[in-house]
Design an enzyme around this catalytic site. Structure first.
Site, PDB file in Angstrom:
ATOM      1  N   ARG A 187       0.845  -1.197   0.000  1.00 46.09           N
ATOM      2  CA  ARG A 187       0.000   0.000   0.000  1.00 46.09           C
ATOM      3  C   ARG A 187       0.876   1.241   0.000  1.00 46.09           C
ATOM      4  NH1 ARG A 187      -3.114  -3.901   2.575  1.00 46.09           N
ATOM      5  NH2 ARG A 187      -4.866  -4.420   1.221  1.00 46.09           N
ATOM      6  N   ASP A 206       0.155  -6.879  -3.123  1.00 47.07           N
ATOM      7  CA  ASP A 206      -1.260  -6.632  -2.830  1.00 47.07           C
ATOM      8  C   ASP A 206      -1.870  -5.908  -4.027  1.00 47.07           C
ATOM      9  OD1 ASP A 206      -3.772  -6.133  -1.350  1.00 47.07           O
ATOM     10  OD2 ASP A 206      -2.569  -6.674   0.384  1.00 47.07           O
ATOM     11  N   HIS A 250      -6.350 -10.176  -3.491  1.00 48.04           N
ATOM     12  CA  HIS A 250      -5.379  -9.077  -3.330  1.00 48.04           C
ATOM     13  C   HIS A 250      -4.313  -9.138  -4.418  1.00 48.04           C
ATOM     14  CE1 HIS A 250      -6.980  -7.350   0.346  1.00 48.04           C
ATOM     15  NE2 HIS A 250      -7.110  -8.560   0.862  1.00 48.04           N
ATOM     16  N   ASP A 265      -6.258 -14.548   2.247  1.00 53.14           N
ATOM     17  CA  ASP A 265      -7.352 -13.824   2.894  1.00 53.14           C
ATOM     18  C   ASP A 265      -8.228 -13.094   1.878  1.00 53.14           C
ATOM     19  OD1 ASP A 265      -5.115 -12.173   2.340  1.00 53.14           O
ATOM     20  OD2 ASP A 265      -5.981 -10.583   3.570  1.00 53.14           O
ATOM     21  N   GLU A 266      -9.421 -12.787   2.293  1.00 55.42           N
ATOM     22  CA  GLU A 266     -10.309 -11.845   1.618  1.00 55.42           C
ATOM     23  C   GLU A 266     -10.332 -12.037   0.099  1.00 55.42           C
ATOM     24  OE1 GLU A 266     -10.213  -8.107   4.672  1.00 55.42           O
ATOM     25  OE2 GLU A 266      -8.557  -8.195   3.250  1.00 55.42           O
ATOM     26  N   TRP A 324      -6.109 -14.180  12.105  1.00 57.92           N
ATOM     27  CA  TRP A 324      -6.228 -12.714  12.147  1.00 57.92           C
ATOM     28  C   TRP A 324      -7.637 -12.250  12.453  1.00 57.92           C
ATOM     29  CZ3 TRP A 324      -8.859  -9.258   8.824  1.00 57.92           C
ATOM     30  CH2 TRP A 324      -9.454  -9.826   7.699  1.00 57.92           C
ATOM     31  N   ASP A 334      -2.252  -0.848  12.724  1.00 58.88           N
ATOM     32  CA  ASP A 334      -2.824   0.259  11.931  1.00 58.88           C
ATOM     33  C   ASP A 334      -4.058   0.838  12.626  1.00 58.88           C
ATOM     34  OD1 ASP A 334      -4.073  -2.224  11.412  1.00 58.88           O
ATOM     35  OD2 ASP A 334      -4.711  -1.630   9.402  1.00 58.88           O
ATOM     36  N   TRP A 386      -0.538  -2.726   8.567  1.00 59.16           N
ATOM     37  CA  TRP A 386      -1.013  -2.445   7.205  1.00 59.16           C
ATOM     38  C   TRP A 386      -0.868  -0.954   6.958  1.00 59.16           C
ATOM     39  CZ3 TRP A 386      -1.796  -6.869   4.747  1.00 59.16           C
ATOM     40  CH2 TRP A 386      -2.109  -8.009   5.514  1.00 59.16           C
ATOM     41  N   THR A 387      -0.506  -0.589   5.741  1.00 53.49           N
ATOM     42  CA  THR A 387      -0.091   0.807   5.535  1.00 53.49           C
ATOM     43  C   THR A 387      -0.979   1.594   4.566  1.00 53.49           C
ATOM     44  OG1 THR A 387       1.469   0.084   3.839  1.00 53.49           O
ATOM     45  CG2 THR A 387       2.307   0.308   6.098  1.00 53.49           C
ATOM     46  N   GLU A 388      -2.254   1.223   4.460  1.00 53.19           N
ATOM     47  CA  GLU A 388      -3.145   2.007   3.611  1.00 53.19           C
ATOM     48  C   GLU A 388      -3.055   3.504   3.958  1.00 53.19           C
ATOM     49  OE1 GLU A 388      -4.037  -0.809   5.119  1.00 53.19           O
ATOM     50  OE2 GLU A 388      -5.580  -1.909   3.978  1.00 53.19           O
TER      51      GLU A 388
HETATM   52  C1  ACM Z   1      -5.917  -9.292   6.732  1.00 47.18           C
HETATM   53  O1  ACM Z   1      -5.898  -8.408   7.599  1.00 47.18           O
HETATM   54  N1  ACM Z   1      -6.654  -9.163   5.647  1.00 47.18           N
HETATM   55  C2  ACM Z   1      -5.113 -10.489   6.871  1.00 47.18           C
END
Ligand code: ACM
Ligand code: ZN
Length: 766
Positions: free
Chosen positions: A181, A210, A283, A346-347, A413, A440, A487-489
């Site tokens: 990010r 990502d 991602h 994930d996701e 997580w 974050d 996480w660095t969004e």
């Molecule tokens: C995550 O925070 N999507 C692993």
């Protein structure tokens, strides 16, 4: 055998390193400004003795050559002394004297990995370890005992006499950093690795790919560097604020293979494993920008330059995707010596797969039940492929869905539950429950930089339960550790990364290293006073807590109110003003509880000033006289709140309108069962019984917006689109019944709603 070198050979040359400290004054120094020792993380066992060892010009350093890293450790120690205490010279000698020596010996009887003993007496320092990591951590502890001694102007450094016997509770002690990010150059990674080592952390999880950027050079797929590593623009502001606005500025960067080797080598010297993460099958938008043929449509997918979860993912049907992923993983496996590779997992929305003939064909051909099993199929293929390279996989806890690969380890997580399930099934688990370790998230309620959401104060990180009781006794060894995730969004520069990491990283480091029975948050907070000075000396930015003890808005029903300020850092000072001016080190020094008599509105501002001179943000609070609201004349009521549900795309609670789709009662403020996943408004009304005259605080947790009214007055205002966040407000109430109105809307993604309150006679409750 844990030692990473050959055993000592009789007659082998012994190397002595002479440490000479050239400095100018005459007396030794003590750590008098701080708590004695102040070790972070706290060792398993410490005995403090009388006296001190004087580290000075002429002190000899002898490290048993049985340690393969003897020279490296000597170099590190000298570098440390040189950095902080002056010029150092190292000389080799054949025979050590008996005193004024730092002697580190290999001891095969110390058979816990990473364990060491450290004994400091006036005559010398004796270290023993059974592996190179233990030797390394003994020196990390020694460096903390020395540091922060006050300054380099002294002739000798006094090190307190102690006997320490130490080893870690968990073998995976990690920190994750998202460099997709936002990208951070390798020099900054080095700095974070140094900080990790000081905290005795040993696993760096490098989130390299990502949606918004691919950050590692892969020779077979050069466009990952020339295309996927770049984006044309980046979202401005929070992703939940629509319409989305972009900055129009091209952004990117990547690590060359040499950069990666440099990071791995730098980490190796610090006994840190580097865990690369290559995200799949979700991602993946950045990779799809470069290789659109790997998408389900086989054509260009739109860039995803905001934050969240894209529906465009790798196609799990096409052979080409498998060839690509194996090509990438093959080069990654060659670059990273660590036994694990993180494959994400994930996701991953399944909507593209549901529509994709290739994905559907693969499901049919392999007798898979659904798209979850398709994801599982992909992960299992990658596990089998990486096994041929001698690697194991680890993935986010979604890899449990659709059937987990046989030997995969799980990063839990979404809470502890995935980890509990996986461990009980016999899989190794790294705990990363977001509500305890996501760095974050916000660190406090006020004055924080824009963050993704959540609330994770230092104390909460410290309170993590890494080994939940639901893990069966014979499966506890599967909980191999934990890590923070960053996480660095919303974190675009290095100082901001540091601000989010410190001091919270220290709290998890201690929870991972120190025996549970010895964990004590108040003691940790006291030791942190000295530790902050270490951060200062390493030029690490960290959050200095502003004083607590009051809120942004405070109601006063009596003539005066007493305010007690605290910040949890005994070595710091608090300064304050009550005239609206900005407090600094020249304002009133706080020495005890303040009595405020707000005739008119009064503003209290306070600030923490650290011994090293750094200040916190200023905490500003308004104190206002308030009248108690009269109770309602209602008497008997049925239990519960009445609600109505309204479907619609509302972006504010003010917009909720139209006929109710459903109605009913609930016993607490929560989302009733059977509601849609997205796009509705909820109105609730009922009464609360206030047991005594006084000021009551109301706290909401919601995703998305909420407002709470008491007797028609707006008390809590959280009327925005957002992730699950908390809001609060206060109101002065007389004893008796008061009408409560809740207005809530849910737009997209997750939904949640809760309310708690507290005041005279009401302990915080739902
Ligand atoms: C995550 O925070 N999507 C692993
Ligand atoms: Zn597909």
């Amino acid at each position: 055998m844990k030692i990473n070198t050959t055993m000592p050979i009789a007659g082998a040359a012994i190397i002595f390193h002479i440490v000479t400290v050239f400095v100018s004054c005459s007396q030794g120094v003590r750590q008098t400004d701080y708590e004695p020792l102040s070790l972070i993380p706290a060792p398993a066992s410490v005995e403090v003795a009388e006296g001190e060892f004087l580290l000075k010009s002429g002190t000899v350093l002898f490290i048993d050559p049985a340690f393969g890293s003897a020279g490296e450790v000597a170099g590190m120690f000298n570098g440390f002394l040189e950095n902080h205490y002056g010029k150092i010279s190292v000389t080799e000698q054949q025979t050590p004297g008996n005193d004024n020596i730092i002697r580190a010996k290999y001891d095969s009887l110390i058979d816990n990995a990473e364990a060491y003993t450290l004994e400091i007496s006036p005559d010398g320092i004796a270290i023993a370890a059974g592996d190179d990591a233990g030797l390394f951590y003994a020196f990390q502890t020694l460096m903390q005992l020395i540091f922060p001694s006050q300054n380099a102007e002294k002739r000798a450094i006094a090190v307190p006499c102690v006997r320490i016997s130490d080893s870690p509770q968990y073998r995976w002690r990690g920190m994750h950093l998202d460099v997709s990010r936002h990208f951070f150059p390798k020099e900054f990674i080095f700095k974070m690795l140094d900080a990790m080592a000081m905290h005795k952390l040993n696993t760096f999880h490098w989130h390299l790919t990502d949606d918004q950027g691919w950050r590692i050079e892969i020779e077979k797929y050069p466009e990952l560097a020339t295309v996927a590593a770049w984006r044309d623009e980046t979202l401005i502001g929070h992703g939940s604020e629509t319409p989305w606005v972009y900055d129009g500025t091209r952004y990117g960067g990547y690590y060359t293979k040499q950069d990666v080797r440099d990071v791995v080598e730098y980490a190796r010297k610090l006994h840190i494993n580097v865990l690369p993460e290559i995200e799949m099958p979700g991602h993946a938008v950045a990779a799809l920008q470069a290789y659109p043929q790997l998408s389900c449509s086989g054509g260009k997918v739109p860039p995803f330059n905001r934050w969240g979860v894209s529906e465009d993912v790798f196609c799990a049907g096409k052979d080409e995707t498998y060839a690509f992923l194996e090509g990438v993983l093959s080069e990654v496996a060659d670059l990273f010596p660590y036994e694990y590779i993180h494959i994400g997992g994930d996701e991953c929305p399944k909507v593209r797969w549901e529509q994709c003939p290739d994905c559907q064909k693969r499901i049919a051909d392999n007798n898979l039940k659904d798209e979850h099993e398709l994801q599982s199929y992909l992960v299992k293929r990658m596990e089998a492929f990486l096994a041929t390279k001698g690697k194991k996989i680890i993935g986010w806890d979604e890899i449990l869905e659709g059937g987990i690969a046989d030997n995969a380890a799980v990063m839990s997580w979404r809470g502890h539950s995935g980890g509990i399930q996986a461990a009980n099934m016999g899989h190794d688990v790294v705990m990363t429950p977001h509500s305890f370790v996501y760095l974050d998230y916000y660190q406090s309620k006020y004055n924080e930089p824009l963050s993704i959401g959540g609330m994770l104060p230092l104390e909460k990180v410290y309170s993590i339960d890494i080994m939940p009781p639901e893990i069966a006794e014979d499966k506890r060894h599967h909980i191999i550790g934990a890590q923070t995730n960053l996480w660095t969004e919303y974190i675009g520069d290095e100082k901001h990364v540091e601000y989010m990491a410190f001091p919270r990283l220290a709290a998890l480091a201690e929870a991972l290293w120190t025996p549970r029975a010895r964990l004590d948050y108040d003691d940790f907070a006291r030791r942190m006073s000295a530790h902050y000075a270490r951060y200062d000396a390493m030029d690490l930015n960290y959050r200095v807590p502003y004083p607590s003890g009051y809120e942004a808005i405070n109601l006063v029903t009596e003539g005066s109110v007493t305010v007690e300020l605290s910040n949890g850092i005994p070595a710091s000072s608090i300064y304050y003003t009550t005239d609206g001016s900005e407090p600094d080190g020249k304002a009133e020094l706080y020495t005890g509880p303040l009595t405020l008599e707000p005739e008119a509105d009064l503003i209290l501002k306070s600030v923490t000033v650290m011994p090293g001179g750094r200040s916190s943000a200023v905490m500003t609070g308004l104190f206002r006289k308030a009248e108690l609201k009269e109770a309602s004349p209602v008497e008997s009521l049925n239990q519960g709140l009445r609600f109505t549900l309204h479907r619609g795309e509302f972006n504010s609670v003010a917009d909720i309108s139209g006929d109710a789709d459903t109605a009913g009662t609930v016993t607490t403020v929560r989302i009733p069962g059977g509601v849609p996943a997205e796009n509705f408004g909820l109105l609730m009304e009922g009464y609360i019984m206030v047991p005594a005259d006084g000021i009551y605080s109301f706290f909401t947790g919601s995703d998305d917006g909420v407002r709470i009214y008491i007797d028609g007055e707006l008390v809590v205002d959280g009327d925005e689109l957002h992730h699950g966040i908390t809001n609060e407000g206060r109101v002065a109430l007389k004893t008796g019944m008061h009408r409560i109105t809740v207005r809530y809307f849910q737009r997209l993604y997750r939904q949640s709603l809760s309310l708690s309150w507290e005041g005279p006679g009401v302990a915080r409750q739902m």
